[in-house]
Write an enzyme that holds these catalytic residues in place. Sequence first.
Site, PDB file in Angstrom:
ATOM      1  N   LYS A  75      28.565  36.584  45.460  1.00 27.71           N
ATOM      2  CA  LYS A  75      29.927  36.258  45.912  1.00 27.71           C
ATOM      3  C   LYS A  75      30.642  37.543  46.342  1.00 27.71           C
ATOM      4  O   LYS A  75      31.221  37.612  47.424  1.00 27.71           O
ATOM      5  CB  LYS A  75      30.711  35.608  44.785  1.00 27.71           C
ATOM      6  CG  LYS A  75      32.221  35.587  44.990  1.00 27.71           C
ATOM      7  CD  LYS A  75      32.981  34.945  43.852  1.00 27.71           C
ATOM      8  CE  LYS A  75      33.242  35.815  42.696  1.00 27.71           C
ATOM      9  NZ  LYS A  75      34.389  36.740  42.849  1.00 27.71           N
ATOM     10  N   ASN A  76      30.583  38.571  45.501  1.00 22.05           N
ATOM     11  CA  ASN A  76      31.392  39.771  45.755  1.00 22.05           C
ATOM     12  C   ASN A  76      30.867  40.601  46.910  1.00 22.05           C
ATOM     13  O   ASN A  76      31.624  41.326  47.544  1.00 22.05           O
ATOM     14  CB  ASN A  76      31.519  40.608  44.475  1.00 22.05           C
ATOM     15  CG  ASN A  76      32.393  39.895  43.450  1.00 22.05           C
ATOM     16  OD1 ASN A  76      33.082  38.917  43.791  1.00 22.05           O
ATOM     17  ND2 ASN A  76      32.344  40.332  42.212  1.00 22.05           N
ATOM     18  N   ARG A 110      42.266  37.440  45.416  1.00 27.00           N
ATOM     19  CA  ARG A 110      42.586  38.860  45.575  1.00 27.00           C
ATOM     20  C   ARG A 110      41.781  39.495  46.692  1.00 27.00           C
ATOM     21  O   ARG A 110      42.306  40.305  47.460  1.00 27.00           O
ATOM     22  CB  ARG A 110      42.300  39.569  44.260  1.00 27.00           C
ATOM     23  CG  ARG A 110      42.432  41.067  44.327  1.00 27.00           C
ATOM     24  CD  ARG A 110      42.134  41.716  43.004  1.00 27.00           C
ATOM     25  NE  ARG A 110      42.040  43.144  43.118  1.00 27.00           N
ATOM     26  CZ  ARG A 110      43.094  43.953  43.182  1.00 27.00           C
ATOM     27  NH1 ARG A 110      44.308  43.437  43.151  1.00 27.00           N
ATOM     28  NH2 ARG A 110      42.950  45.246  43.289  1.00 27.00           N
ATOM     29  N   CYS A 131      46.687  38.041  38.006  1.00 24.03           N
ATOM     30  CA  CYS A 131      45.921  36.848  37.647  1.00 24.03           C
ATOM     31  C   CYS A 131      45.624  36.991  36.149  1.00 24.03           C
ATOM     32  O   CYS A 131      46.181  37.851  35.477  1.00 24.03           O
ATOM     33  CB  CYS A 131      44.639  36.771  38.467  1.00 24.03           C
ATOM     34  SG  CYS A 131      43.557  38.156  38.142  1.00 24.03           S
ATOM     35  N   ARG A 133      46.966  43.387  39.106  1.00 24.21           N
ATOM     36  CA  ARG A 133      45.883  43.837  39.998  1.00 24.21           C
ATOM     37  C   ARG A 133      46.509  44.632  41.146  1.00 24.21           C
ATOM     38  O   ARG A 133      46.644  44.142  42.238  1.00 24.21           O
ATOM     39  CB  ARG A 133      45.096  42.640  40.520  1.00 24.21           C
ATOM     40  CG  ARG A 133      44.555  41.688  39.471  1.00 24.21           C
ATOM     41  CD  ARG A 133      43.326  42.210  38.775  1.00 24.21           C
ATOM     42  NE  ARG A 133      42.177  42.375  39.635  1.00 24.21           N
ATOM     43  CZ  ARG A 133      41.274  41.414  39.923  1.00 24.21           C
ATOM     44  NH1 ARG A 133      41.484  40.206  39.476  1.00 24.21           N
ATOM     45  NH2 ARG A 133      40.229  41.649  40.684  1.00 24.21           N
ATOM     46  N   ASP A 178      32.367  42.009  34.481  1.00 26.21           N
ATOM     47  CA  ASP A 178      32.285  40.565  34.742  1.00 26.21           C
ATOM     48  C   ASP A 178      31.329  39.850  33.798  1.00 26.21           C
ATOM     49  O   ASP A 178      31.264  38.622  33.791  1.00 26.21           O
ATOM     50  CB  ASP A 178      31.864  40.300  36.195  1.00 26.21           C
ATOM     51  CG  ASP A 178      32.934  40.747  37.166  1.00 26.21           C
ATOM     52  OD1 ASP A 178      32.598  40.939  38.350  1.00 26.21           O
ATOM     53  OD2 ASP A 178      34.078  40.925  36.744  1.00 26.21           O
ATOM     54  N   ILE A 234      38.073  48.120  32.000  1.00 23.53           N
ATOM     55  CA  ILE A 234      38.483  47.949  33.401  1.00 23.53           C
ATOM     56  C   ILE A 234      39.697  47.055  33.565  1.00 23.53           C
ATOM     57  O   ILE A 234      40.640  47.378  34.260  1.00 23.53           O
ATOM     58  CB  ILE A 234      37.286  47.411  34.227  1.00 23.53           C
ATOM     59  CG1 ILE A 234      36.065  48.308  33.982  1.00 23.53           C
ATOM     60  CG2 ILE A 234      37.678  47.275  35.705  1.00 23.53           C
ATOM     61  CD1 ILE A 234      35.337  48.883  35.084  1.00 23.53           C
ATOM     62  N   ARG A 293      34.555  28.798  41.530  1.00 20.50           N
ATOM     63  CA  ARG A 293      34.946  29.867  42.457  1.00 20.50           C
ATOM     64  C   ARG A 293      33.797  30.838  42.672  1.00 20.50           C
ATOM     65  O   ARG A 293      33.679  31.437  43.729  1.00 20.50           O
ATOM     66  CB  ARG A 293      36.142  30.662  41.906  1.00 20.50           C
ATOM     67  CG  ARG A 293      37.401  29.867  41.750  1.00 20.50           C
ATOM     68  CD  ARG A 293      38.536  30.774  41.364  1.00 20.50           C
ATOM     69  NE  ARG A 293      38.752  31.794  42.401  1.00 20.50           N
ATOM     70  CZ  ARG A 293      39.961  32.200  42.762  1.00 20.50           C
ATOM     71  NH1 ARG A 293      41.012  31.715  42.175  1.00 20.50           N
ATOM     72  NH2 ARG A 293      40.098  33.115  43.694  1.00 20.50           N
TER      73      ARG A 293
END
Length: 425
Positions: A22-23, A93, A117, A122, A305, A327, A396
Amino acid sequence: MEKFIVEGGKRLTGTVRVSGSKNSALGILVAAALADGECLLHNVPDETDIRIMIDILIELGVRVEWLEANTLRLRTAHLRSYQAPYELVRRMRASFYVAGLLLARVGKAEVPLPGGCSLGSRPVDFHLKGFQALGADVSISHGLMKAEATRLIGTKIYINRSSVGTTVNLMLAASLAEGQTILENAAKEPEVVDLAIFLNGMGARIKGAGTNVIKIDGVKKLSGTEYTIIPDRVEAGTLMIATACTRGDVVVEEVVPEHLRAVVLTLQEAGVTVEEDLTRFHVVSDRRPKAVDTETAPYPGFPTDLQQPFVALMSTADGTSIIRETIFDRFRYVDELRRMGADIKVERDTAIVRGVERLTGAPVEVTDLRAGAALLCAALGAEGATEMVGVEHIDRGYERIDQKLRALGARITRFHAEGEWPSQE
Ligand code: EPZ
């Protein structure tokens, strides 16, 4: 609100294929719009965040179509707007990446600032500082970033702390700038490297991606290309942790082992057996995990994550583990894990997890994507049924996760507000 009902206690067994990242796909989708011409992208995961990004690009004038399940074709003759639609940008974002695209291609950008969020605030201050360094006039008013530059001029930019988004956004902007841009303290994540390889395939001249100094020699134009997105290392890690939570035996395929080195070593320290070959992990667990201390860090450290799923696994460890999140502020899910019997204390950026024998199913609420992954892992290993509401957060960033888990033997059913959604195999 969509929900899952998970009957816990079923060992996961079999083989599962990981979807595209995804990223990585989010940055590459925006980069594709830098080209005069057509891009073909393979292994694009069909997830909500991807569909939001596609809608934003279409609004800006990009023609995007799914040619088959995970292949997209993008054509950008020209961008018809420099204003990103608030309604879409506020939902994700990463949509702030269009600021780099618009500045590079149009010389003007009006993009709403991404909201906070459940990961805490952020900010995008590093992004804005980078745009200014490249010669853009940047102002903020009414929650909107307005930036303008007749020409972006390459320069040296020090990114104050390791930031994936800043590195991506500035690579996008600098690719079409005049002269050389040097990004110092750049992020080294595999998704940054994937983007650089894709951009170079379009004719960009980027060196050093994967190190903390990236040099970008601006070019006049970029052309279309064809590319395959790397596998999603976070989904792979989530599936490996879910396997350990159920004391299962699963082959996770279509992975890049190097991308998960920290996760593999941590799971092995917890007593999970992980064997690997070029594109697969074979994960086996037949006992309670040992308690392991760790802390999240930029790549190649333990990924933030996967902090949440890992805490879910440590919730039933034999001992107490200390997990520090360096983080983001992302421990909201711990309250929901406690409802399942977890014994966790959170002190500022650290979770102290006292392992219990077994979690028990309970009604829980999903607050964000990776919190949902944690609760899913916990529910799969828990005794009894867990009802999870808000699973649209999970959709998502995990493609068809319930179907994948059912194929591994999990008893998981998806419900819509109006009743059960027939499980499509
Ligand atoms: C990317 O977010 C990922 N998202 C995140 O994944 C991931 O958790 C994160 O990188 C860290 O690896 C995408 O790639 C779309 P950062 P990003 O900029 O770019 C601070 C998921 O679940 N910061 O690397 O937003 C920031 O607050 C998501 O898939 C500033 O202070 O993260 C954070 O503390 C969640 N100012 C730290 O830097 C800035 O201008 C790292 O953030 C930018 C960042």
